[in-house]
Scaffold this motif. Structure first.
Motif, PDB file in Angstrom:
ATOM      1  N   LEU A 118       0.769  -1.269  -0.134  1.00  0.00           N
ATOM      2  CA  LEU A 118       0.266  -0.304   0.209  1.00  0.00           C
ATOM      3  C   LEU A 118       0.968   0.699   0.056  1.00  0.00           C
TER       4      LEU A 118
ATOM      5  N   SER B 140       2.415   1.697  -3.874  1.00  0.00           N
ATOM      6  CA  SER B 140       1.587   1.959  -4.786  1.00  0.00           C
ATOM      7  C   SER B 140       0.939   4.059  -4.396  1.00  0.00           C
ATOM      8  N   LEU B 141       0.883   4.198  -2.990  1.00  0.00           N
ATOM      9  CA  LEU B 141       1.063   5.527  -3.001  1.00  0.00           C
ATOM     10  C   LEU B 141       1.133   6.517  -3.372  1.00  0.00           C
TER      11      LEU B 141
ATOM     12  N   TRP C 134       4.687   7.867  -6.283  1.00  0.00           N
ATOM     13  CA  TRP C 134       5.081   7.673  -7.513  1.00  0.00           C
ATOM     14  C   TRP C 134       6.806   7.074  -7.934  1.00  0.00           C
TER      15      TRP C 134
ATOM     16  N   THR D 187       6.889   7.748  -1.051  1.00  0.00           N
ATOM     17  CA  THR D 187       6.971   6.419  -0.319  1.00  0.00           C
ATOM     18  C   THR D 187       7.839   6.796   0.721  1.00  0.00           C
TER      19      THR D 187
ATOM     20  N   LEU E 258      -7.379  -1.822  -0.761  1.00  0.00           N
ATOM     21  CA  LEU E 258      -6.764  -0.226  -0.649  1.00  0.00           C
ATOM     22  C   LEU E 258      -5.508  -0.451  -1.926  1.00  0.00           C
ATOM     23  N   THR E 259      -4.397  -1.442  -1.800  1.00  0.00           N
ATOM     24  CA  THR E 259      -3.709  -0.938  -3.207  1.00  0.00           C
ATOM     25  C   THR E 259      -4.257  -1.239  -4.414  1.00  0.00           C
TER      26      THR E 259
ATOM     27  N   THR F  19      -6.015   1.706  -5.518  1.00  0.00           N
ATOM     28  CA  THR F  19      -5.096   3.016  -5.479  1.00  0.00           C
ATOM     29  C   THR F  19      -4.466   2.933  -6.468  1.00  0.00           C
TER      30      THR F  19
ATOM     31  N   LEU G 154      -6.583   3.298  -9.066  1.00  0.00           N
ATOM     32  CA  LEU G 154      -7.089   4.864  -9.486  1.00  0.00           C
ATOM     33  C   LEU G 154      -5.781   5.377 -10.071  1.00  0.00           C
ATOM     34  N   ARG G 155      -4.798   4.852  -9.960  1.00  0.00           N
ATOM     35  CA  ARG G 155      -3.448   5.320 -10.785  1.00  0.00           C
ATOM     36  C   ARG G 155      -3.376   5.151 -11.836  1.00  0.00           C
TER      37      ARG G 155
END
Length: 162
Positions: A45, A48-49, A51, A56, A149-150, A153, A156-157
């Motif tokens: 997670l 993935s948040l 970039w 990170t 959630l990952t 995410t 959506l990315r």
């Protein structure tokens, strides 16, 4: 990811117990395995948040600090303020710690560690029967929640090319 809990379990078990109990060994390995799965899901997670590596590295402590602080290892749950106590429910370390203590010192076959374990379990404000009913279910739920959630995410990315 199953090898690390097996090595940790073997080292801890050999250093603590003189007699081999298959039930305790398997319970401890399973809770260590689930804890590794939850922490790996949290790392996915965090990755993935961000970039780039720098964001990170900034996100990981934000995710890990509450899990660490409210795990009950350093600050007992009963000593937390009433409005902070619900935060311990999101700590996978709390359930892993409780599951390890209960699998080590719980009464699994009437061994010599059960009486000392009962005192330790009550001092740490842990439920002796919480292994399957609370700890295992919570660790599985937290790991699946982090994975979900990952996936959201990353979706959506990709969708918005962020």
């Amino acid at each position: 990811s199953a090898l690390l809990p097996l090595l940790f379990d073997g080292l801890c078990y050999v250093s603590v117990f003189t007699e081999f109990n298959t039930t305790k060994f398997c319970l401890l390995w399973f809770i260590c395995f689930l804890s590794v799965q939850a922490s790996t899901a949290m790392a996915y997670l965090a990755a993935s948040l961000g970039w780039y590596p720098l964001p990170t590295l900034a996100i990981a402590p934000v995710l890990f600090a509450p899990a660490f602080i409210y795990s009950g290892q350093f600050i007992r749950i009963k000593h937390l303020n009433d409005y902070i106590q619900p935060l311990q429910m999101v700590s996978f370390l709390r359930y892993g710690h409780e599951g390890a203590i209960v699998s080590f010192f719980g009464d699994h076959g009437g061994d010599s560690y059960a009486s000392a374990g009962t005192a330790m379990i009550s001092e740490l404000t842990m439920d002796k029967a919480a292994y399957w009913g609370k700890d295992v279910i919570a660790l599985i739920g937290i790991a699946l929640g982090y994975h979900l959630l990952t996936i959201i995410t990353l979706f959506l990315r990709i969708r918005y090319r962020v």
